[in-house]
Design a protein around this motif. Structure first.
Motif, PDB file in Angstrom:
ATOM      1  N   VAL A   1       0.403   7.874 -26.880  1.00  0.00           N
ATOM      2  CA  VAL A   1       0.135   7.864 -25.388  1.00  0.00           C
ATOM      3  C   VAL A   1       0.573   9.224 -24.879  1.00  0.00           C
ATOM      4  CG1 VAL A   1       0.840   6.862 -22.962  1.00  0.00           C
ATOM      5  CG2 VAL A   1       0.762   5.456 -25.271  1.00  0.00           C
ATOM      6  N   LYS A   2      -0.284  10.109 -24.263  1.00  0.00           N
ATOM      7  CA  LYS A   2      -0.088  11.326 -23.592  1.00  0.00           C
ATOM      8  C   LYS A   2       0.259  11.084 -22.126  1.00  0.00           C
ATOM      9  CE  LYS A   2      -0.328  15.836 -23.044  1.00  0.00           C
ATOM     10  NZ  LYS A   2       0.488  16.806 -23.639  1.00  0.00           N
ATOM     11  N   ILE A   3       1.410  11.434 -21.375  1.00  0.00           N
ATOM     12  CA  ILE A   3       1.775  11.458 -20.133  1.00  0.00           C
ATOM     13  C   ILE A   3       1.480  12.642 -19.511  1.00  0.00           C
ATOM     14  CG2 ILE A   3       3.662  11.201 -18.645  1.00  0.00           C
ATOM     15  CD1 ILE A   3       3.968   9.795 -22.285  1.00  0.00           C
ATOM     16  N   HIS A   4       0.470  12.448 -18.556  1.00  0.00           N
ATOM     17  CA  HIS A   4       0.211  13.427 -17.675  1.00  0.00           C
ATOM     18  C   HIS A   4       0.848  13.562 -16.466  1.00  0.00           C
ATOM     19  CE1 HIS A   4      -3.442  14.305 -20.018  1.00  0.00           C
ATOM     20  NE2 HIS A   4      -3.983  13.241 -19.806  1.00  0.00           N
ATOM     21  N   GLU A   5       1.273  12.518 -15.883  1.00  0.00           N
ATOM     22  CA  GLU A   5       1.917  12.744 -14.411  1.00  0.00           C
ATOM     23  C   GLU A   5       2.903  11.310 -14.457  1.00  0.00           C
ATOM     24  OE1 GLU A   5       0.578  11.394 -10.183  1.00  0.00           O
ATOM     25  OE2 GLU A   5      -0.159  13.543 -10.627  1.00  0.00           O
ATOM     26  N   VAL A   6       4.052  11.694 -13.784  1.00  0.00           N
ATOM     27  CA  VAL A   6       5.013  10.760 -13.124  1.00  0.00           C
ATOM     28  C   VAL A   6       5.023  10.543 -11.700  1.00  0.00           C
ATOM     29  CG1 VAL A   6       7.426   9.388 -13.505  1.00  0.00           C
ATOM     30  CG2 VAL A   6       6.443  10.774 -15.496  1.00  0.00           C
ATOM     31  N   ALA A   7       5.005   9.341 -11.215  1.00  0.00           N
ATOM     32  CA  ALA A   7       5.046   9.428  -9.624  1.00  0.00           C
ATOM     33  C   ALA A   7       5.758   8.149  -9.376  1.00  0.00           C
ATOM     34  CB  ALA A   7       3.759   9.252  -8.976  1.00  0.00           C
ATOM     35  N   GLU A   8       6.560   8.139  -8.182  1.00  0.00           N
ATOM     36  CA  GLU A   8       7.124   7.033  -7.711  1.00  0.00           C
ATOM     37  C   GLU A   8       6.407   6.812  -6.458  1.00  0.00           C
ATOM     38  OE1 GLU A   8      11.177   8.481  -7.130  1.00  0.00           O
ATOM     39  OE2 GLU A   8      10.719   9.410  -5.505  1.00  0.00           O
ATOM     40  N   LYS A   9       6.818   5.308  -6.155  1.00  0.00           N
ATOM     41  CA  LYS A   9       6.077   4.634  -5.050  1.00  0.00           C
ATOM     42  C   LYS A   9       6.882   4.794  -3.707  1.00  0.00           C
ATOM     43  CE  LYS A   9       5.680   0.630  -6.733  1.00  0.00           C
ATOM     44  NZ  LYS A   9       5.355  -0.876  -6.939  1.00  0.00           N
ATOM     45  N   HIS A  10       6.481   5.304  -2.611  1.00  0.00           N
ATOM     46  CA  HIS A  10       7.140   5.407  -1.284  1.00  0.00           C
ATOM     47  C   HIS A  10       6.275   4.428  -0.263  1.00  0.00           C
ATOM     48  CE1 HIS A  10       9.014   9.624  -2.044  1.00  0.00           C
ATOM     49  NE2 HIS A  10       9.367   8.613  -3.138  1.00  0.00           N
ATOM     50  N   VAL A  11       7.071   3.711   0.165  1.00  0.00           N
ATOM     51  CA  VAL A  11       6.631   2.670   1.236  1.00  0.00           C
ATOM     52  C   VAL A  11       6.317   3.747   2.452  1.00  0.00           C
ATOM     53  CG1 VAL A  11       6.797   1.021   2.673  1.00  0.00           C
ATOM     54  CG2 VAL A  11       7.685   0.622   0.451  1.00  0.00           C
TER      55      VAL A  11
ATOM     56  N   ASN B   1       0.822  -1.035  -0.059  1.00  0.00           N
ATOM     57  CA  ASN B   1      -0.175  -0.026   0.014  1.00  0.00           C
ATOM     58  C   ASN B   1       0.802   1.306  -0.071  1.00  0.00           C
ATOM     59  OD1 ASN B   1      -2.875  -1.035   0.477  1.00  0.00           O
ATOM     60  ND2 ASN B   1      -1.550  -2.230   1.800  1.00  0.00           N
ATOM     61  N   PRO B   2       1.718   1.394  -1.062  1.00  0.00           N
ATOM     62  CA  PRO B   2       2.486   2.505  -1.048  1.00  0.00           C
ATOM     63  C   PRO B   2       2.047   4.005  -1.363  1.00  0.00           C
ATOM     64  CG  PRO B   2       2.628   1.251  -3.134  1.00  0.00           C
ATOM     65  CD  PRO B   2       1.738   0.687  -2.178  1.00  0.00           C
ATOM     66  N   ASN B   3       2.526   5.114  -0.864  1.00  0.00           N
ATOM     67  CA  ASN B   3       2.075   6.362  -1.306  1.00  0.00           C
ATOM     68  C   ASN B   3       2.607   6.597  -2.906  1.00  0.00           C
ATOM     69  OD1 ASN B   3       0.820   6.678   1.072  1.00  0.00           O
ATOM     70  ND2 ASN B   3       2.552   7.222   2.167  1.00  0.00           N
ATOM     71  N   GLU B   4       1.987   7.404  -3.700  1.00  0.00           N
ATOM     72  CA  GLU B   4       2.281   7.686  -5.067  1.00  0.00           C
ATOM     73  C   GLU B   4       2.620   9.126  -4.955  1.00  0.00           C
ATOM     74  OE1 GLU B   4      -0.258   6.739  -7.925  1.00  0.00           O
ATOM     75  OE2 GLU B   4      -0.702   4.703  -7.255  1.00  0.00           O
ATOM     76  N   VAL B   5       3.885   9.489  -5.006  1.00  0.00           N
ATOM     77  CA  VAL B   5       4.432  10.834  -4.823  1.00  0.00           C
ATOM     78  C   VAL B   5       4.788  11.427  -6.291  1.00  0.00           C
ATOM     79  CG1 VAL B   5       6.347  12.360  -3.851  1.00  0.00           C
ATOM     80  CG2 VAL B   5       5.307  10.455  -2.522  1.00  0.00           C
ATOM     81  N   GLU B   6       4.311  12.422  -6.946  1.00  0.00           N
ATOM     82  CA  GLU B   6       4.856  12.917  -8.217  1.00  0.00           C
ATOM     83  C   GLU B   6       6.089  13.333  -8.079  1.00  0.00           C
ATOM     84  OE1 GLU B   6       3.212  15.959 -11.494  1.00  0.00           O
ATOM     85  OE2 GLU B   6       2.272  15.828  -9.727  1.00  0.00           O
ATOM     86  N   VAL B   7       6.973  12.914  -9.121  1.00  0.00           N
ATOM     87  CA  VAL B   7       8.336  13.544  -9.362  1.00  0.00           C
ATOM     88  C   VAL B   7       8.606  14.079 -10.648  1.00  0.00           C
ATOM     89  CG1 VAL B   7       9.367  11.614  -7.918  1.00  0.00           C
ATOM     90  CG2 VAL B   7       8.851  11.237 -10.453  1.00  0.00           C
TER      91      VAL B   7
END
Length: 351
Positions: free
Chosen positions: A154-164, A67-73
């Motif tokens: 493909v249109k990219i709106h956001e990139v996020a990484e997972k943070h435990v 259940n990671p948090n998604e943080v935009e990068v």
């Protein structure tokens, strides 16, 4: 009914108990002949259920990782990132069914999309549009797309990484407000784990007790009854394998057997299933066990996801099968209530 599920009395799962066992609720079953052994005072050793703090900590780590948090990068996407995208797929310049979507989250490397789609987005940044020239697999389920060349925009709106996340009082208060603190959360989780182990221990106990009764009894199965259960179980495994695009031989290979060997094992299990039915029904007869409306209502409540009411359960499963399942459960309870159960360190287990 939780006990019966372990013994596979009429199928491979608890729900399938109610789909096809023959017999009679009054104990006059026509499954062969049975000379029942003594079923009271049967001894069995089981491991007393226990949950350590280390097991709880490991479970917590697993839950947090799932259940990671998604943080935009603000960087190029890499494998493991979550990208939010719109995409449109075309074949020969024409959009195809199911090939377009908007505002979709996709984990790169998850394998949810066809080969080349996710890897093609690695290195993409927010605001970019990528053109992916791909080919559907030859065995793709949609025949009109199998092996076909397609193009995805493909249109990219956001990139996020997972943070435990960390397990803190704040995290617990936000996600489990009824618990509020880390200590309360861990105590609750430990109890859940102990309850699960206790159920497993009880199922093992019941299975070993019934196995002892069956082994010590003289039971001759009717071939037709064994064949009926065998056919049900083969049908179940075939259907289950088909859900994953496999045949029975493929499923058997996963179990480390060829199909003939697998069928042989299923037949052995089917014969044991019928012997279990016979032993339990004989116990029900000797103990003069009966089925009441309250028993049927309790069973329908347990399987309320499958049946709308008692009448619905009886209509779909059959009155005889319903009553037999209840008698089986009552009969094994007689064995359990009169058993000599000891845990592995020699201390008697209270029932």
């Amino acid at each position: 009914m939780r006990k019966i599920a372990l013994f596979c009395l009429c199928g491979l799962t608890a729900a399938s108990i109610l789909t096809g066992c023959s017999g009679s609720a009054d104990g006059n079953v026509n499954l062969g002949t049975v000379t029942l052994s003594e079923y009271k005072g049967v001894t069995v050793n089981i491991e007393a259920p226990e949950v350590t703090d280390e097991e709880v900590d490991t479970k917590v780590e697993t839950i947090l990782a799932q259940n990671p948090n998604e943080v935009e990068v603000d960087r190029a996407a890499k494998e493991g990132d979550i990208v939010n995208i719109d995409f449109k797929g075309t074949k020969d310049g024409e959009a195809f069914e199911g090939g377009s979507a908007e505002d979709q989250d996709l984990e790169l490397g998850s394998g949810k999309m066809i080969e080349g789609f996710e890897s093609g987005l690695i290195g993409a940044k927010k605001g970019e549009t990528k053109t992916l020239n791909l080919t559907f697999p030859e065995d793709y389920q949609a025949e009109d797309l199998a092996g076909q060349d397609v193009v995805f925009e493909v249109k990219i709106h956001e990139v996020a990484e997972k943070h435990v996340p960390e397990l803190t009082d704040e995290f617990v208060a936000e996600n489990f407000p009824e618990l509020g603190t880390v200590d309360a959360y861990k105590a609750d989780l430990k109890q859940q784990m102990l309850d699960a182990k206790t159920m497993q221990s009880e199922q093992q106990r019941d299975a070993e007790l019934l196995a002892a009764v069956v082994e010590n009894s003289g039971i001759a199965c009717a071939t037709d009854e064994v064949n009926e259960v065998y056919d049900q179980q083969i049908q179940y495994y075939t259907s289950m394998a088909g859900m994953y695009g496999m045949g029975l031989a493929d499923y058997a290979a996963m179990m480390g057997m060829d199909e003939d060997g697998f069928r042989t094992e299923v037949r052995k299990m089917s014969e044991q299933t019928v012997k279990q039915q016979m032993a339990l029904m004989e116990i029900a007869k000797k103990e003069k066990l009966t089925v009441e409306d309250a028993d049927r209502e309790a069973l329908a409540e347990e399987y309320k996801d499958a049946y709308e009411s008692v009448d619905d359960m009886i209509e779909k499963a059959g009155a005889e099968n319903v009553d037999n399942a209840i008698l089986y459960d009552k009969a094994i309870q007689v064995v359990v209530d009169n058993a000599d159960v000891t845990n592995v360190d020699g201390l008697a287990v209270a029932e």
